[in-house]
Scaffold this motif. Structure first.
Motif, PDB file in Angstrom:
ATOM      1  N   ALA A  55     115.859  22.115  39.150  1.00  0.00           N
ATOM      2  CA  ALA A  55     115.573  21.033  40.098  1.00  0.00           C
ATOM      3  C   ALA A  55     114.774  19.905  39.456  1.00  0.00           C
ATOM      4  CB  ALA A  55     114.807  21.587  41.306  1.00  0.00           C
TER       5      ALA A  55
ATOM      6  N   TYR B 139     117.598  13.454  37.155  1.00  0.00           N
ATOM      7  CA  TYR B 139     117.191  12.720  38.359  1.00  0.00           C
ATOM      8  C   TYR B 139     118.070  11.500  38.643  1.00  0.00           C
ATOM      9  CZ  TYR B 139     112.879  15.469  38.549  1.00  0.00           C
ATOM     10  OH  TYR B 139     111.965  16.499  38.657  1.00  0.00           O
TER      11      TYR B 139
ATOM     12  N   PRO C 154     123.136  11.329  40.998  1.00  0.00           N
ATOM     13  CA  PRO C 154     123.121  11.718  42.417  1.00  0.00           C
ATOM     14  C   PRO C 154     123.972  12.938  42.735  1.00  0.00           C
ATOM     15  CG  PRO C 154     123.287   9.339  42.210  1.00  0.00           C
ATOM     16  CD  PRO C 154     123.442   9.894  40.820  1.00  0.00           C
TER      17      PRO C 154
ATOM     18  N   TYR D 228     124.538  15.514  40.926  1.00  0.00           N
ATOM     19  CA  TYR D 228     123.807  16.723  40.545  1.00  0.00           C
ATOM     20  C   TYR D 228     122.708  17.036  41.556  1.00  0.00           C
ATOM     21  CZ  TYR D 228     120.915  20.042  38.100  1.00  0.00           C
ATOM     22  OH  TYR D 228     120.191  21.169  37.790  1.00  0.00           O
ATOM     23  N   GLY D 229     122.025  16.002  42.034  1.00  0.00           N
ATOM     24  CA  GLY D 229     121.002  16.237  43.040  1.00  0.00           C
ATOM     25  C   GLY D 229     121.574  16.904  44.280  1.00  0.00           C
ATOM     26  N   GLN D 230     122.777  16.504  44.665  1.00  0.00           N
ATOM     27  CA  GLN D 230     123.440  17.137  45.810  1.00  0.00           C
ATOM     28  C   GLN D 230     123.864  18.566  45.473  1.00  0.00           C
ATOM     29  OE1 GLN D 230     126.597  14.552  47.359  1.00  0.00           O
ATOM     30  NE2 GLN D 230     125.441  12.798  46.593  1.00  0.00           N
TER      31      GLN D 230
ATOM     32  N   TYR E 298     115.461  17.885  44.605  1.00  0.00           N
ATOM     33  CA  TYR E 298     114.759  17.629  43.342  1.00  0.00           C
ATOM     34  C   TYR E 298     113.291  18.048  43.445  1.00  0.00           C
ATOM     35  CZ  TYR E 298     118.480  14.700  41.281  1.00  0.00           C
ATOM     36  OH  TYR E 298     119.651  14.229  40.730  1.00  0.00           O
TER      37      TYR E 298
ATOM     38  N   TYR F  36     109.269  20.095  46.890  1.00  0.00           N
ATOM     39  CA  TYR F  36     110.475  19.312  46.643  1.00  0.00           C
ATOM     40  C   TYR F  36     110.376  17.935  47.303  1.00  0.00           C
ATOM     41  CZ  TYR F  36     112.063  23.782  45.015  1.00  0.00           C
ATOM     42  OH  TYR F  36     112.148  24.963  44.316  1.00  0.00           O
ATOM     43  N   ARG F  37     111.159  16.997  46.792  1.00  0.00           N
ATOM     44  CA  ARG F  37     111.118  15.633  47.311  1.00  0.00           C
ATOM     45  C   ARG F  37     111.529  15.572  48.770  1.00  0.00           C
ATOM     46  NH1 ARG F  37     113.439  11.614  42.555  1.00  0.00           N
ATOM     47  NH2 ARG F  37     111.868  12.138  40.953  1.00  0.00           N
TER      48      ARG F  37
END
Length: 246
Positions: free
Chosen positions: A119, A123, A126, A128-130, A135, A170-171
């Motif tokens: 995680a 960054y 996008p 990958y973040g999904q 993150y 996490y964010r």
């Protein structure tokens, strides 16, 4: 015309060999690529994590290869694998072509497992973040002790267990996008920022494939804990498509 016996047997032998080859292909074990490249913080626990994942894979009849070479992320090479594991990766680790290969792998039905600082990776990507679900934002100083509370269908579902580890904030809370399978109890430690609902492990179907993540796994000692190993085993099962439940 009298056909030699050897000539008569050749088609039969060829057919048997082809059948044997087909049977071997059908029973080839699922392969797992354990990837642990870092361009940021590097966890001392990575060798232990890799060994634990390889042992788990072997116990489940899989074969796990370990790599830190981003060049392995090509469509042809990833097609050999059922699951890709990011084991405490950090930073920007793939170039554009390698990212496209991972996206294709998932869209073709592949599975992803993220462990801990997966995680804290990519960054600016996008997609990958999904895929990973959320993150990293911060963590309390040092190792903290708390309860891990298993969850099923949005409700506590299992026996809570105690862990001492680096506990990520996490964010964003990923609950609306994923199926949460475990939370941590912030009342038991200092430095949690997510409140009463603090997911620490989750899964979801994503973009044609499957993704499973745990925020635990910072400390080497965690890999000797049976509840954590059981959690990783579930992750491999789900990501490999062996179980619809994560």
């Amino acid at each position: 015309m009298d056909i030699p016996r050897s000539a008569r047997l050749f088609p039969l032998l060829l057919a048997l060999l082809l059948c044997a080859g087909g049977a071997l292909a059908e029973t080839s074990p699922d392969r797992v690529l354990v990837f642990s490249k870092t361009t940021g913080w590097r966890h001392d626990s990575i060798p232990t994590a890799v060994a634990a994942l390889q042992k788990l894979a072997a116990q489940e009849g899989m074969v796990a290869d370990h790599s830190e070479d981003a060049g392995d992320f090509t469509p042809g090479n990833l097609a050999r694998y059922r699951v890709v594991v990011f084991a405490s990766t950090t930073g920007d680790i793939l170039d554009d072509a390698q990212k496209a290969a991972l996206e294709r792998f998932i869209r073709d039905g592949g599975g992803f497992v993220g462990v801990h600082s997966a995680a804290d990776t990519e960054y600016d990507w996008p997609w990958y973040g999904q895929l990973v679900g959320a993150y990293f934002h911060s963590h309390p100083p040092g190792l903290q002790t708390t309860r891990v509370v298993p969850e099923h269908a949005g409700e506590p579902g299992g026996t809570p267990w105690t862990i001492t580890d680096e506990l990520y904030n996490y964010r964003q809370n990923p609950r609306e996008r994923v199926q949460v399978i475990a939370t941590v109890d912030e009342r038991g430690y200092e430095g949690g920022t997510m409140g009463a609902d603090h997911p620490i492990a989750w899964c979801h179907a994503f973009d044609g494939g499957r993704s499973w993540y745990t925020g635990l796994g910072h400390d080497t000692k965690v890999y000797a804990m049976e509840p954590f190993i059981a959690q990783l085993r579930r992750g491999l099962h789900y990501a490999a498509g062996r179980s619809p439940e994560c």
